[in-house]
Design a protein around this motif. Structure first.
Motif, PDB file in Angstrom:
ATOM      1  N   SER A   1       0.825  -1.188   0.000  1.00 10.37           N
ATOM      2  CA  SER A   1       0.000   0.000   0.000  1.00 10.37           C
ATOM      3  C   SER A   1       0.864   1.244   0.000  1.00 10.37           C
ATOM      4  O   SER A   1       1.824   1.349   0.738  1.00 10.37           O
ATOM      5  CB  SER A   1      -0.909   0.013   1.228  1.00 10.37           C
TER       6      SER A   1
ATOM      7  N   VAL B   1      -1.937   4.476   6.929  1.00  7.44           N
ATOM      8  CA  VAL B   1      -2.673   3.283   7.342  1.00  7.44           C
ATOM      9  C   VAL B   1      -1.643   2.285   7.855  1.00  7.44           C
ATOM     10  O   VAL B   1      -0.702   1.944   7.152  1.00  7.44           O
ATOM     11  CB  VAL B   1      -3.466   2.677   6.164  1.00  7.44           C
TER      12      VAL B   1
ATOM     13  N   ARG C   1       0.266  -1.168   9.099  1.00  9.42           N
ATOM     14  CA  ARG C   1       0.320  -2.572   8.677  1.00  9.42           C
ATOM     15  C   ARG C   1      -0.505  -3.413   9.631  1.00  9.42           C
ATOM     16  O   ARG C   1      -0.618  -3.102  10.815  1.00  9.42           O
ATOM     17  CB  ARG C   1       1.767  -3.071   8.704  1.00  9.42           C
ATOM     18  N   ASN C   2      -1.064  -4.500   9.136  1.00 10.75           N
ATOM     19  CA  ASN C   2      -1.864  -5.401   9.955  1.00 10.75           C
ATOM     20  C   ASN C   2      -0.957  -6.475  10.533  1.00 10.75           C
ATOM     21  O   ASN C   2      -0.422  -7.297   9.800  1.00 10.75           O
ATOM     22  CB  ASN C   2      -2.958  -6.036   9.109  1.00 10.75           C
ATOM     23  N   PRO C   3      -0.781  -6.525  11.866  1.00  9.44           N
ATOM     24  CA  PRO C   3       0.108  -7.530  12.446  1.00  9.44           C
ATOM     25  C   PRO C   3      -0.510  -8.936  12.491  1.00  9.44           C
ATOM     26  O   PRO C   3       0.157  -9.874  12.872  1.00  9.44           O
ATOM     27  CB  PRO C   3       0.376  -7.005  13.855  1.00  9.44           C
ATOM     28  N   GLN C   4      -1.758  -9.100  12.085  1.00 11.96           N
ATOM     29  CA  GLN C   4      -2.457 -10.390  12.054  1.00 11.96           C
ATOM     30  C   GLN C   4      -2.743 -10.936  13.446  1.00 11.96           C
ATOM     31  O   GLN C   4      -3.045 -12.111  13.605  1.00 11.96           O
ATOM     32  CB  GLN C   4      -1.697 -11.427  11.221  1.00 11.96           C
ATOM     33  N   LYS C   5      -2.641 -10.120  14.459  1.00 12.54           N
ATOM     34  CA  LYS C   5      -3.076 -10.473  15.805  1.00 12.54           C
ATOM     35  C   LYS C   5      -3.385  -9.183  16.537  1.00 12.54           C
ATOM     36  O   LYS C   5      -2.982  -8.096  16.096  1.00 12.54           O
ATOM     37  CB  LYS C   5      -2.034 -11.301  16.556  1.00 12.54           C
ATOM     38  N   PHE C   6      -4.135  -9.271  17.627  1.00 16.95           N
ATOM     39  CA  PHE C   6      -4.543  -8.061  18.334  1.00 16.95           C
ATOM     40  C   PHE C   6      -3.365  -7.407  19.037  1.00 16.95           C
ATOM     41  O   PHE C   6      -2.621  -8.041  19.768  1.00 16.95           O
ATOM     42  CB  PHE C   6      -5.630  -8.362  19.365  1.00 16.95           C
TER      43      PHE C   6
ATOM     44  N   PRO D   1      -1.631  -0.585  16.626  1.00 17.64           N
ATOM     45  CA  PRO D   1      -0.820  -1.136  15.528  1.00 17.64           C
ATOM     46  C   PRO D   1       0.373  -0.256  15.157  1.00 17.64           C
ATOM     47  O   PRO D   1       1.372  -0.747  14.668  1.00 17.64           O
ATOM     48  CB  PRO D   1      -1.798  -1.216  14.354  1.00 17.64           C
ATOM     49  N   TYR D   2       0.291   1.048  15.394  1.00 22.24           N
ATOM     50  CA  TYR D   2       1.403   1.940  15.068  1.00 22.24           C
ATOM     51  C   TYR D   2       2.588   1.729  16.004  1.00 22.24           C
ATOM     52  O   TYR D   2       3.709   2.110  15.699  1.00 22.24           O
ATOM     53  CB  TYR D   2       0.953   3.402  15.127  1.00 22.24           C
TER      54      TYR D   2
ATOM     55  N   TYR E   1       4.220  -9.167  14.564  1.00 22.70           N
ATOM     56  CA  TYR E   1       3.775  -9.458  13.204  1.00 22.70           C
ATOM     57  C   TYR E   1       3.885 -10.943  12.901  1.00 22.70           C
ATOM     58  O   TYR E   1       4.909 -11.571  13.158  1.00 22.70           O
ATOM     59  CB  TYR E   1       4.585  -8.640  12.192  1.00 22.70           C
TER      60      TYR E   1
END
Length: 50
Positions: A6, A12, A14-19, A23-24, A31
């Motif tokens: 992106s 925006v 990145r999505n770490p794929q866990k809570f 996220p910043y 990750y």
């Protein structure tokens, strides 16, 4: 292999794929690699940029 990127980063996160609480402020260890599977008649439509 498909890599999704992106131009919105870091606007925006990145999505770490866990809570994670924020996220910043996620650590590198937060990750997790995500694997996506495409089944049967499904497809991914991509546009090639030159």
């Amino acid at each position: 292999m498909i890599q999704v990127q992106s131009t919105w980063f870091p606007i925006v996160a990145r999505n770490p794929q866990k809570f994670v609480e924020n996220p910043y402020k996620a650590d590198e260890s937060d990750y997790i690699k995500a694997t996506e599977t495409v089944y049967n008649n499904s497809y991914i439509d991509v546009q090639v940029l030159k």
